[in-house]
Write a protein that holds these residues in place. Structure first.
Motif, PDB file in Angstrom:
ATOM      1  N   LEU A 140       0.826  -1.200   0.000  1.00 48.07           N
ATOM      2  CA  LEU A 140       0.000   0.000   0.000  1.00 48.07           C
ATOM      3  C   LEU A 140       0.867   1.259   0.000  1.00 48.07           C
ATOM      4  CD1 LEU A 140      -2.955   1.000   0.161  1.00 48.07           C
ATOM      5  CD2 LEU A 140      -2.696   1.057   2.639  1.00 48.07           C
ATOM      6  N   LEU A 141       1.940   1.247   0.776  1.00 51.03           N
ATOM      7  CA  LEU A 141       2.832   2.406   0.840  1.00 51.03           C
ATOM      8  C   LEU A 141       3.526   2.634  -0.490  1.00 51.03           C
ATOM      9  CD1 LEU A 141       4.145   4.608   2.601  1.00 51.03           C
ATOM     10  CD2 LEU A 141       5.901   2.939   3.216  1.00 51.03           C
ATOM     11  N   GLU A 142       3.976   1.558  -1.133  1.00 56.55           N
ATOM     12  CA  GLU A 142       4.665   1.693  -2.413  1.00 56.55           C
ATOM     13  C   GLU A 142       3.763   2.287  -3.481  1.00 56.55           C
ATOM     14  OE1 GLU A 142       6.074  -2.182  -3.342  1.00 56.55           O
ATOM     15  OE2 GLU A 142       7.808  -2.081  -1.991  1.00 56.55           O
ATOM     16  N   LEU A 143       2.495   1.916  -3.472  1.00 54.20           N
ATOM     17  CA  LEU A 143       1.585   2.369  -4.519  1.00 54.20           C
ATOM     18  C   LEU A 143       1.022   3.756  -4.249  1.00 54.20           C
ATOM     19  CD1 LEU A 143       0.010   1.844  -7.100  1.00 54.20           C
ATOM     20  CD2 LEU A 143      -1.731   0.712  -5.752  1.00 54.20           C
ATOM     21  N   THR A 144       0.634   4.007  -3.012  1.00 49.66           N
ATOM     22  CA  THR A 144      -0.082   5.249  -2.708  1.00 49.66           C
ATOM     23  C   THR A 144       0.740   6.262  -1.934  1.00 49.66           C
ATOM     24  OG1 THR A 144      -0.961   4.466  -0.592  1.00 49.66           O
ATOM     25  CG2 THR A 144      -2.219   3.915  -2.574  1.00 49.66           C
ATOM     26  N   GLY A 145       1.839   5.835  -1.327  1.00 49.69           N
ATOM     27  CA  GLY A 145       2.601   6.737  -0.479  1.00 49.69           C
ATOM     28  C   GLY A 145       1.943   6.972   0.863  1.00 49.69           C
ATOM     29  N   LEU A 146       0.892   6.219   1.161  1.00 49.39           N
ATOM     30  CA  LEU A 146       0.142   6.428   2.396  1.00 49.39           C
ATOM     31  C   LEU A 146       0.421   5.325   3.405  1.00 49.39           C
ATOM     32  CD1 LEU A 146      -3.346   7.416   0.943  1.00 49.39           C
ATOM     33  CD2 LEU A 146      -1.581   8.937   1.815  1.00 49.39           C
ATOM     34  N   HIS A 147       0.343   5.704   4.665  1.00 49.79           N
ATOM     35  CA  HIS A 147       0.435   4.731   5.744  1.00 49.79           C
ATOM     36  C   HIS A 147      -0.600   5.100   6.793  1.00 49.79           C
ATOM     37  CE1 HIS A 147       2.601   7.736   8.150  1.00 49.79           C
ATOM     38  NE2 HIS A 147       3.262   8.002   7.036  1.00 49.79           N
ATOM     39  N   ASP A 148      -0.781   4.240   7.762  1.00 50.49           N
ATOM     40  CA  ASP A 148      -1.773   4.464   8.821  1.00 50.49           C
ATOM     41  C   ASP A 148      -3.182   4.635   8.234  1.00 50.49           C
ATOM     42  OD1 ASP A 148       0.200   4.350  10.775  1.00 50.49           O
ATOM     43  OD2 ASP A 148       0.628   6.490  10.597  1.00 50.49           O
ATOM     44  N   VAL A 149      -3.497   3.875   7.191  1.00 49.12           N
ATOM     45  CA  VAL A 149      -4.838   3.914   6.614  1.00 49.12           C
ATOM     46  C   VAL A 149      -5.601   2.678   7.084  1.00 49.12           C
ATOM     47  CG1 VAL A 149      -4.030   5.156   4.587  1.00 49.12           C
ATOM     48  CG2 VAL A 149      -4.209   2.668   4.514  1.00 49.12           C
ATOM     49  N   TYR A 150      -6.921   2.691   6.848  1.00 49.95           N
ATOM     50  CA  TYR A 150      -7.737   1.554   7.249  1.00 49.95           C
ATOM     51  C   TYR A 150      -7.410   0.380   6.338  1.00 49.95           C
ATOM     52  CZ  TYR A 150     -11.716  -1.188   8.846  1.00 49.95           C
ATOM     53  OH  TYR A 150     -12.490  -2.179   9.391  1.00 49.95           O
ATOM     54  N   LEU A 151      -6.882  -0.687   6.929  1.00 55.29           N
ATOM     55  CA  LEU A 151      -6.468  -1.860   6.180  1.00 55.29           C
ATOM     56  C   LEU A 151      -6.918  -3.095   6.946  1.00 55.29           C
ATOM     57  CD1 LEU A 151      -4.764  -2.819   3.690  1.00 55.29           C
ATOM     58  CD2 LEU A 151      -2.811  -2.928   5.238  1.00 55.29           C
ATOM     59  N   GLU A 152      -7.666  -3.976   6.285  1.00 55.97           N
ATOM     60  CA  GLU A 152      -8.239  -5.138   6.966  1.00 55.97           C
ATOM     61  C   GLU A 152      -8.049  -6.399   6.131  1.00 55.97           C
ATOM     62  OE1 GLU A 152     -12.630  -6.688   8.499  1.00 55.97           O
ATOM     63  OE2 GLU A 152     -12.201  -4.541   8.473  1.00 55.97           O
ATOM     64  N   GLN A 153      -7.621  -7.465   6.792  1.00 56.73           N
ATOM     65  CA  GLN A 153      -7.460  -8.742   6.101  1.00 56.73           C
ATOM     66  C   GLN A 153      -8.837  -9.302   5.757  1.00 56.73           C
ATOM     67  OE1 GLN A 153      -5.884 -13.068   7.355  1.00 56.73           O
ATOM     68  NE2 GLN A 153      -4.335 -11.455   7.607  1.00 56.73           N
ATOM     69  N   LEU A 154      -8.973  -9.765   4.537  1.00 55.41           N
ATOM     70  CA  LEU A 154     -10.268 -10.217   4.031  1.00 55.41           C
ATOM     71  C   LEU A 154     -10.401 -11.734   4.012  1.00 55.41           C
ATOM     72  CD1 LEU A 154     -12.997  -9.587   2.588  1.00 55.41           C
ATOM     73  CD2 LEU A 154     -11.712  -9.639   0.433  1.00 55.41           C
ATOM     74  N   HIS A 155      -9.545 -12.401   3.219  1.00 57.30           N
ATOM     75  CA  HIS A 155      -9.734 -13.834   2.985  1.00 57.30           C
ATOM     76  C   HIS A 155      -8.484 -14.377   2.301  1.00 57.30           C
ATOM     77  CE1 HIS A 155     -12.185 -17.429   2.516  1.00 57.30           C
ATOM     78  NE2 HIS A 155     -11.831 -17.506   1.247  1.00 57.30           N
ATOM     79  N   ALA A 156      -8.273 -15.675   2.439  1.00 59.89           N
ATOM     80  CA  ALA A 156      -7.176 -16.340   1.737  1.00 59.89           C
ATOM     81  C   ALA A 156      -7.728 -17.118   0.548  1.00 59.89           C
ATOM     82  CB  ALA A 156      -6.436 -17.273   2.680  1.00 59.89           C
ATOM     83  N   TYR A 157      -7.036 -17.035  -0.579  1.00 61.38           N
ATOM     84  CA  TYR A 157      -7.453 -17.698  -1.811  1.00 61.38           C
ATOM     85  C   TYR A 157      -6.368 -18.701  -2.213  1.00 61.38           C
ATOM     86  CZ  TYR A 157     -10.998 -14.101  -2.026  1.00 61.38           C
ATOM     87  OH  TYR A 157     -12.069 -13.278  -1.723  1.00 61.38           O
ATOM     88  N   GLY A 158      -6.744 -19.981  -2.295  1.00 66.54           N
ATOM     89  CA  GLY A 158      -5.733 -21.003  -2.516  1.00 66.54           C
ATOM     90  C   GLY A 158      -6.101 -22.085  -3.503  1.00 66.54           C
ATOM     91  N   THR A 159      -7.007 -21.794  -4.437  1.00 62.26           N
ATOM     92  CA  THR A 159      -7.324 -22.781  -5.468  1.00 62.26           C
ATOM     93  C   THR A 159      -6.036 -23.188  -6.193  1.00 62.26           C
ATOM     94  OG1 THR A 159      -9.483 -21.745  -5.785  1.00 62.26           O
ATOM     95  CG2 THR A 159      -8.714 -23.246  -7.503  1.00 62.26           C
TER      96      THR A 159
END
Length: 231
Positions: free
Chosen positions: A63-82
């Motif tokens: 997220l930091l590399e793409l947007t330059g932002l930190h301390d934003v709302y970030l939540e783990q959603l789900h794992a995908y393993g097909t």
């Protein structure tokens, strides 16, 4: 160092589903994939976790590399393993969703990723199972937003009630009764009215509001329900 016998290595990646709101439209941030397979097709922002990273750390780095932002709302959603989700090599992806203010993002834009914002109803076909990730993220956000004030993470410091209502309507893809919305949002006690108005849409204008951050923290576990049923 000892290793587990007869076990094939599996790669672990992180994909970030980044939502933003510009005051009028809820949008999704996408990039053009730089490598094969599916080179130059639209993708979520992601990458493999580093040798010394944990999952949350990898998501925050991306997220930091793409947007330059930190301390934003970030939540783990789900794992995908097909097993066949990545045609090159067996890869498990852990998806996260982030909620950011587009205006902040635009000031920090990193051009190397060729990122673009798309309105939710205009999102192109995505690579692999990224479309499924976006759908799952929206369902989770709808559920969370009915219980907690997470959508304020998408708003600028000052916003109007019409902007807030438009955001809720786009998240739920459903119209909201104006009077009922104003009554409930006012009763929450989360908003601080400002003296100035936004007159960009009408001569009469609409007052700006700010989020009461102390009440926001206190009420995060007991936010009003807007009684909208997700589709």
């Amino acid at each position: 160092m000892a290793k587990y016998l007869n076990q094939n290595p599996v790669l672990v990646a992180v994909d970030c589903i980044i939502f933003g709101y510009d005051g009028e439209n809820l949008k999704l941030l996408l990039i053009k994939r730089a490598i094969e397979p599916e080179k130059n097709k639209w993708s979520l922002m992601g990458g493999f976790i580093g040798e010394n990273e944990n999952l949350d750390g990898a998501a925050q780095r991306i997220l930091l590399e793409l947007t330059g932002l930190h301390d934003v709302y970030l939540e783990q959603l789900h794992a995908y393993g097909t097993p066949d989700r990545d045609p090159i090599e067996r890869t498990i992806s852990v998806a996260y969703f982030a909620l950011i203010d587009i205006n902040k993002y635009n000031k920090q834009l990193n051009d190397q990723y060729h990122a673009e914002w798309f309105k939710l109803k205009e999102v192109p076909k995505l690579i692999f199972d990224h479309d499924r990730m976006v759908v799952a993220a929206m369902n989770k956000i709808r559920y969370q937003a009915a219980l907690h004030p997470i959508l304020f993470e998408l708003l600028p410091k000052k916003f109007t009630i019409p902007q807030l209502q438009a955001l809720y309507e786009q998240v739920y893809d459903s119209p909201i009764d104006n009077r009922n919305f104003i009554r409930k949002i006012t009763a929450s006690g989360l908003l601080i009215k400002q003296p100035e108005k936004d007159k960009s849409s009408s001569r009469r204008g609409a007052f700006y509001f700010k989020l009461d951050k102390q009440k926001h923290k206190a009420q995060f576990q007991s936010f009003l329900s807007l009684t909208i049923k997700p589709k």
